[in-house]
Design a protein around this motif. Structure first.
Motif, PDB file in Angstrom:
ATOM      1  N   LEU A 289      66.483  48.962 108.833  1.00  6.35           N
ATOM      2  CA  LEU A 289      67.016  47.794 108.128  1.00  6.35           C
ATOM      3  C   LEU A 289      68.321  48.090 107.395  1.00  6.35           C
ATOM      4  O   LEU A 289      68.910  47.218 106.783  1.00  6.35           O
ATOM      5  N   ARG A 290      68.726  49.336 107.473  1.00  6.02           N
ATOM      6  CA  ARG A 290      70.007  49.693 106.848  1.00  6.02           C
ATOM      7  C   ARG A 290      70.590  50.849 107.635  1.00  6.02           C
ATOM      8  O   ARG A 290      69.860  51.753 108.045  1.00  6.02           O
ATOM      9  N   MET A 291      71.896  50.791 107.870  1.00  7.92           N
ATOM     10  CA  MET A 291      72.555  51.882 108.599  1.00  7.92           C
ATOM     11  C   MET A 291      73.768  52.333 107.808  1.00  7.92           C
ATOM     12  O   MET A 291      74.588  51.514 107.399  1.00  7.92           O
ATOM     13  N   LEU A 292      73.827  53.626 107.591  1.00 10.72           N
ATOM     14  CA  LEU A 292      74.978  54.228 106.911  1.00 10.72           C
ATOM     15  C   LEU A 292      75.623  55.211 107.860  1.00 10.72           C
ATOM     16  O   LEU A 292      74.932  55.986 108.505  1.00 10.72           O
ATOM     17  N   ASN A 293      76.937  55.205 107.899  1.00  9.12           N
ATOM     18  CA  ASN A 293      77.603  56.156 108.804  1.00  9.12           C
ATOM     19  C   ASN A 293      77.289  57.588 108.440  1.00  9.12           C
ATOM     20  O   ASN A 293      77.072  58.422 109.297  1.00  9.12           O
ATOM     21  N   ASN A 294      77.275  57.862 107.148  1.00  8.49           N
ATOM     22  CA  ASN A 294      77.185  59.267 106.757  1.00  8.49           C
ATOM     23  C   ASN A 294      75.752  59.786 106.690  1.00  8.49           C
ATOM     24  O   ASN A 294      75.503  60.867 106.210  1.00  8.49           O
ATOM     25  N   THR A 295      74.798  58.997 107.174  1.00  6.25           N
ATOM     26  CA  THR A 295      73.429  59.525 107.169  1.00  6.25           C
ATOM     27  C   THR A 295      72.946  59.846 108.565  1.00  6.25           C
ATOM     28  O   THR A 295      71.801  60.198 108.766  1.00  6.25           O
ATOM     29  N   ARG A 296      73.821  59.704 109.536  1.00  7.02           N
ATOM     30  CA  ARG A 296      73.340  59.899 110.894  1.00  7.02           C
ATOM     31  C   ARG A 296      72.787  61.294 111.122  1.00  7.02           C
ATOM     32  O   ARG A 296      71.914  61.500 111.927  1.00  7.02           O
ATOM     33  N   ASP A 297      73.319  62.262 110.381  1.00  2.78           N
ATOM     34  CA  ASP A 297      72.825  63.605 110.611  1.00  2.78           C
ATOM     35  C   ASP A 297      71.421  63.818 110.048  1.00  2.78           C
ATOM     36  O   ASP A 297      70.822  64.854 110.231  1.00  2.78           O
ATOM     37  N   TYR A 298      70.878  62.811 109.353  1.00  2.00           N
ATOM     38  CA  TYR A 298      69.457  62.875 108.969  1.00  2.00           C
ATOM     39  C   TYR A 298      68.579  62.903 110.221  1.00  2.00           C
ATOM     40  O   TYR A 298      67.541  63.532 110.273  1.00  2.00           O
ATOM     41  N   HIS A 299      69.025  62.152 111.215  1.00  2.00           N
ATOM     42  CA  HIS A 299      68.135  61.871 112.336  1.00  2.00           C
ATOM     43  C   HIS A 299      68.050  63.053 113.296  1.00  2.00           C
ATOM     44  O   HIS A 299      69.052  63.591 113.723  1.00  2.00           O
ATOM     45  N   ALA A 300      66.846  63.397 113.642  1.00  2.28           N
ATOM     46  CA  ALA A 300      66.637  64.560 114.494  1.00  2.28           C
ATOM     47  C   ALA A 300      66.840  64.234 115.972  1.00  2.28           C
ATOM     48  O   ALA A 300      67.031  65.115 116.772  1.00  2.28           O
ATOM     49  N   HIS A 301      66.760  62.982 116.321  1.00  7.13           N
ATOM     50  CA  HIS A 301      66.794  62.619 117.742  1.00  7.13           C
ATOM     51  C   HIS A 301      67.887  61.601 118.030  1.00  7.13           C
ATOM     52  O   HIS A 301      67.666  60.635 118.737  1.00  7.13           O
ATOM     53  N   GLU A 302      69.055  61.881 117.498  1.00  8.66           N
ATOM     54  CA  GLU A 302      70.100  60.873 117.634  1.00  8.66           C
ATOM     55  C   GLU A 302      70.415  60.558 119.090  1.00  8.66           C
ATOM     56  O   GLU A 302      70.721  59.439 119.446  1.00  8.66           O
ATOM     57  N   ASN A 303      70.348  61.579 119.929  1.00  8.29           N
ATOM     58  CA  ASN A 303      70.704  61.341 121.333  1.00  8.29           C
ATOM     59  C   ASN A 303      69.562  60.722 122.123  1.00  8.29           C
ATOM     60  O   ASN A 303      69.698  60.429 123.293  1.00  8.29           O
ATOM     61  N   VAL A 304      68.421  60.528 121.515  1.00  7.18           N
ATOM     62  CA  VAL A 304      67.289  59.960 122.251  1.00  7.18           C
ATOM     63  C   VAL A 304      66.864  58.614 121.659  1.00  7.18           C
ATOM     64  O   VAL A 304      66.756  57.621 122.357  1.00  7.18           O
ATOM     65  N   THR A 305      66.631  58.608 120.362  1.00 10.96           N
ATOM     66  CA  THR A 305      66.025  57.401 119.794  1.00 10.96           C
ATOM     67  C   THR A 305      66.828  56.754 118.663  1.00 10.96           C
ATOM     68  O   THR A 305      67.081  55.573 118.700  1.00 10.96           O
ATOM     69  N   GLU A 306      67.216  57.528 117.673  1.00 12.83           N
ATOM     70  CA  GLU A 306      67.834  56.893 116.505  1.00 12.83           C
ATOM     71  C   GLU A 306      69.349  56.979 116.603  1.00 12.83           C
ATOM     72  O   GLU A 306      69.962  57.932 116.166  1.00 12.83           O
ATOM     73  N   THR A 307      69.912  55.963 117.199  1.00 16.80           N
ATOM     74  CA  THR A 307      71.337  55.989 117.503  1.00 16.80           C
ATOM     75  C   THR A 307      72.090  55.020 116.584  1.00 16.80           C
ATOM     76  O   THR A 307      71.563  53.974 116.228  1.00 16.80           O
ATOM     77  N   PRO A 308      73.345  55.357 116.230  1.00 16.51           N
ATOM     78  CA  PRO A 308      74.113  54.464 115.359  1.00 16.51           C
ATOM     79  C   PRO A 308      74.570  53.201 116.076  1.00 16.51           C
ATOM     80  O   PRO A 308      74.791  52.169 115.443  1.00 16.51           O
ATOM     81  N   ASN A 309      74.712  53.270 117.400  1.00 21.89           N
ATOM     82  CA  ASN A 309      75.085  52.101 118.206  1.00 21.89           C
ATOM     83  C   ASN A 309      74.040  51.912 119.291  1.00 21.89           C
ATOM     84  O   ASN A 309      73.363  52.862 119.677  1.00 21.89           O
ATOM     85  N   ARG A 310      73.986  50.680 119.803  1.00 22.17           N
ATOM     86  CA  ARG A 310      73.165  50.510 121.012  1.00 22.17           C
ATOM     87  C   ARG A 310      73.792  51.315 122.141  1.00 22.17           C
ATOM     88  O   ARG A 310      75.004  51.445 122.224  1.00 22.17           O
ATOM     89  N   GLU A 311      72.937  51.828 123.014  1.00 20.21           N
ATOM     90  CA  GLU A 311      73.393  52.727 124.074  1.00 20.21           C
ATOM     91  C   GLU A 311      73.120  52.108 125.444  1.00 20.21           C
ATOM     92  O   GLU A 311      72.098  51.449 125.637  1.00 20.21           O
ATOM     93  N   PRO A 312      74.008  52.389 126.430  1.00 20.50           N
ATOM     94  CA  PRO A 312      73.799  51.830 127.779  1.00 20.50           C
ATOM     95  C   PRO A 312      72.629  52.472 128.530  1.00 20.50           C
ATOM     96  O   PRO A 312      72.119  51.905 129.477  1.00 20.50           O
ATOM     97  N   TYR A 313      72.214  53.663 128.084  1.00 21.01           N
ATOM     98  CA  TYR A 313      71.004  54.266 128.654  1.00 21.01           C
ATOM     99  C   TYR A 313      70.337  55.108 127.579  1.00 21.01           C
ATOM    100  O   TYR A 313      71.000  55.797 126.810  1.00 21.01           O
ATOM    101  N   LEU A 314      69.028  55.021 127.509  1.00 24.88           N
ATOM    102  CA  LEU A 314      68.264  55.860 126.591  1.00 24.88           C
ATOM    103  C   LEU A 314      67.399  56.766 127.448  1.00 24.88           C
ATOM    104  O   LEU A 314      66.670  56.271 128.328  1.00 24.88           O
ATOM    105  N   SER A 315      67.464  58.062 127.205  1.00 30.44           N
ATOM    106  CA  SER A 315      66.675  58.953 128.063  1.00 30.44           C
ATOM    107  C   SER A 315      65.180  58.719 127.870  1.00 30.44           C
ATOM    108  O   SER A 315      64.386  58.963 128.764  1.00 30.44           O
ATOM    109  N   CYS A 316      64.798  58.236 126.688  1.00 28.17           N
ATOM    110  CA  CYS A 316      63.444  57.722 126.506  1.00 28.17           C
ATOM    111  C   CYS A 316      63.542  56.219 126.694  1.00 28.17           C
ATOM    112  O   CYS A 316      63.983  55.499 125.813  1.00 28.17           O
ATOM    113  N   PHE A 317      63.167  55.733 127.874  1.00 27.54           N
ATOM    114  CA  PHE A 317      63.533  54.377 128.294  1.00 27.54           C
ATOM    115  C   PHE A 317      62.380  53.374 128.176  1.00 27.54           C
ATOM    116  O   PHE A 317      62.332  52.381 128.870  1.00 27.54           O
TER     117      PHE A 317
END
Ligand SMILES: [Zn+2]
Length: 656
Positions: free
Chosen positions: A387-415
């Protein structure tokens, strides 16, 4: 019979029955636009992804079928995600009768049929791995893939009348029955993400063989009846409350563990109850539904508060429920699938009990935490929906490339989420109405044509005209109906205070209670016009005082739509945490047809806090605020204008 899921026309313990697929078609406005996008962009784009080398889902089947060289790629549940995509395609075919889609489905089914082993086994994640045995470790998600296979195949059979996919499903389910029905080996605690329960009940309903229902029930009966300790079958994944195995379902009072697992499980149990009428089961489902929706759900209808956490029994949990009222905004997980499962469970409860409060949750999810999972072009996806997104907190997320992304992605490896959402958008017109004992209920509003039959077989035609959810006036034209009296139930949403209803221009005196169905029983005739007028005020919503994360903050809602503020609507370099809201200021709804797919924005001003502090704690005096004229956009439409900071809840001040 082309009944939508749950196919409950013959289920004895259900108040409302699903429509047939295709009986309700959106004609104009919000959902018609979404369906068009689904047919023209979401499904074709997903076909390119999953049938090509990026998604590799069809490749997995081709390799298992001996038609291609290579290795399994994607998550263990990738087969299941492909079946969901096929289900979406089948729904689009049902509405458009585009034969190309049918042909493509037949091509997939041909490949899948070759991939299936002679005894019925079909799991490419196991078949294409050396040294991994069948049903030896639940982390391989065999039950999940099975559930989606069965559901997709049942839908395909009902829509097309073809048995090619259904026969694969039957063969597969028969194998499952021989393995899991006897009390042998470790199978009592098998199952991770138990979609197979819903799938088996749908298969029972489709082919009429009771053994599938018995097996579905057995999976519920097994669970929670053994000592919870690690075992070779559970290595690699958390156990206990994480997978709802510490407490038998019938004794459960609290939703625990992985939110998707839990809600698919509850939805499956609701399907079993519709057939068996067992009181202990429905009592548990009542408690669990109340627990989820009154103690652990976000204002957007989203669920699954944390990526990592623990249950009160000190079991580690992932992607799921934590304590009641513990509702972080920024680190909320809120997987799109979990939100959809909340709607699917609620939709089943609506059918079982016929009460509008369940449809309120379905609607809340659809317009907010479901649609937030896909971009306005239909080609980018969110997995997590905080419900809230901050640019500088993205490094909190352990799975940025899989699930918790700052932008919508054209493909998610967990689909898992994208096809789940797209199949829901493709079939949501079937959720708009249900058949009651002698009539229909209108569950969801949106311009559409209903051409169906009441349960006694008499024809019913209703056309609905409305600009919902942007305007609250809904006109229902009765175009064909039987001469005998029957009932039309109109859902008065919980937020819709002071709703009025007229019939052929005369005000009806029925009391309209928000959060319930207004049941109008009469001798309807062709040409009758019902007009429901739901005032759509801008509402400020606060959380229960025990939700510490939103104390002295408000969310803004109009009708079913939750709004947010995001950085494209703020001066450059403004941090979202500097945004406050003056509760004495009004917001003006403005429909913008060419903005973000056609939405109503709320025009007004926010306050930008100017003074800055430092350190974890600071002394504070009355802050300095600068008013700033801007707009709020629907939460589902955020993140379509580049990388943004965003918040749903804003701290509120009440200044003149
Ligand atoms: Zn998902």
């Amino acid at each position: 019979m082309k009944q939508a899921t749950p196919s409950n026309i013959n289920s004895p313990y259900t108040q409302l029955k699903s429509l047939n697929i295709g009986d309700c078609q959106w004609t104009d406005g919000f959902w018609a636009d979404k369906f068009k996008l689904c047919a023209n962009a979401m499904v074709p784009y997903m076909a390119d992804v999953l049938c090509g080398d990026v998604g590799h889902a069809l490749n997995n089947f081709k390799i298992a079928a001996g038609e291609k060289q290579g290795e399994h790629q994607g998550m263990f549940w990738h087969d299941g995600d492909f079946y969901k995509f096929m289900e979406a395609k089948t729904y689009v075919y049902a509405q458009t009768q585009n034969n190309e889609l049918l042909k493509e489905l037949d091509e997939y089914i041909e490949i899948i049929s070759k991939a299936q082993e002679t005894d019925g086994y079909l799991q490419t994640q196991i078949q294409l791995r050396e040294g991994v045995d069948r049903y030896e470790n639940r982390k391989y998600h065999e039950m999940y893939n099975t559930g989606h296979l069965l559901i997709s195949a049942c839908i395909h059979y009902r829509v097309t009348g073809q048995r090619n996919f259904l026969d694969i499903a039957i063969k597969h389910a028969d194998l499952l029955y021989t393995i899991f029905m006897p009390d042998t080996k470790h199978y009592g605690r098998f199952g991770f993400n138990q979609t197979q329960i819903m799938g088996l009940v749908e298969l029972y309903r489709t082919v009429g063989d009771k053994k599938y229902l018995a097996l579905a029930e057995k999976f519920i009966d097994y669970r929670g009846k053994y000592e919870v300790k690690h075992h070779p079958t559970t290595e690699g994944y958390p156990i206990g409350d994480m997978v709802q195995e510490r407490t038998p379902l019938r004794e459960s009072n609290e939703a625990v563990g992985h939110a998707v697992l839990a809600l698919y499980y509850y939805a499956g149990a609701a399907d079993v109850y519709a057939e068996t009428g067992e009181k202990a089961l429905i009592d548990a489902l009542d408690r669990l539904w109340e627990n989820v929706t009154t103690k652990k759900m976000y204002v957007t209808g989203a669920v699954g508060q944390a990526h990592y956490g623990a249950s009160v029994n000190r079991d580690m949990i992932e992607e799921g429920f934590i304590d009641a009222y513990m509702m972080p905004n920024m680190t909320a997980y809120n997987e799109t699938c979990a939100n959809l499962c909340n709607a699917m469970f609620s939709y089943r409860m609506l059918n079982l009990k016929g009460e509008a409060k369940y449809a309120d949750i379905v609607e809340l999810v659809l317009y907010n935490s479901a649609l937030s999972g896909i971009s306005v072009t239909g080609k980018e996806y969110f997995y997590a929906n905080p419900l809230r997104m901050l640019n500088n907190t993205r490094d909190y997320h352990a799975h940025e490339n899989v699930t918790e992304t700052p932008n919508r992605e054209p493909y998610l490896s967990c689909f898992c989420c994208p096809p789940n959402l797209v199949r829901t958008i493709a079939t949501v017109s079937e959720w708009a109405y249900s058949l009651s004992e002698n009539g229909v209920t209108v569950n969801l509003y949106g311009a559409n044509n209903l051409v169906s039959q009441l349960q006694d077989g008499s024809p019913i035609k209703i056309s609905q005209e409305t600009a919902y959810p942007w305007q609250g006036t809904v006109k229902l034209n009765i175009e064909e109906c039987k001469a005998d009296a029957f009932t039309i139930g109109l859902r008065i949403p919980k937020w819709a205070e002071n709703t009025t209803l007229t019939l052929n221009g005369e005000k009806l005196t029925n009391s309209l209670t928000p959060g319930s169905f207004a049941q109008i029983e009469r001798n309807w005739k062709n040409g009758d016009v019902l007009v429901l007028d739901m005032p759509m005020e801008v509402e400020f919503v606060e959380g229960h005082p025990r939700i510490e994360e939103v104390r002295n903050q408000i969310a803004i809602k109009r009708g079913p739509i939750v709004y947010c503020i995001e950085s494209p609507d703020l001066p450059e370099n403004t941090g979202i945490l500097d945004i406050y809201f003056n509760g004495n200021k009004k917001l003006e709804p403005t429909y913008q047809p060419d903005f973000l797919g056609g939405i109503t924005t709320l025009e007004g001003e926010v306050l930008i806090r100017k003074d800055k502090g430092e350190g974890i704690y600071r002394t504070v005096q009355k802050p300095e605020w600068t008013p700033y004229k801007t707009q709020l956009v629907p939460y589902f439409a955020w993140s379509n204008r580049g990388q943004a900071e965003m918040t749903v809840f804003m701290p509120v001040v009440w200044e003149d």
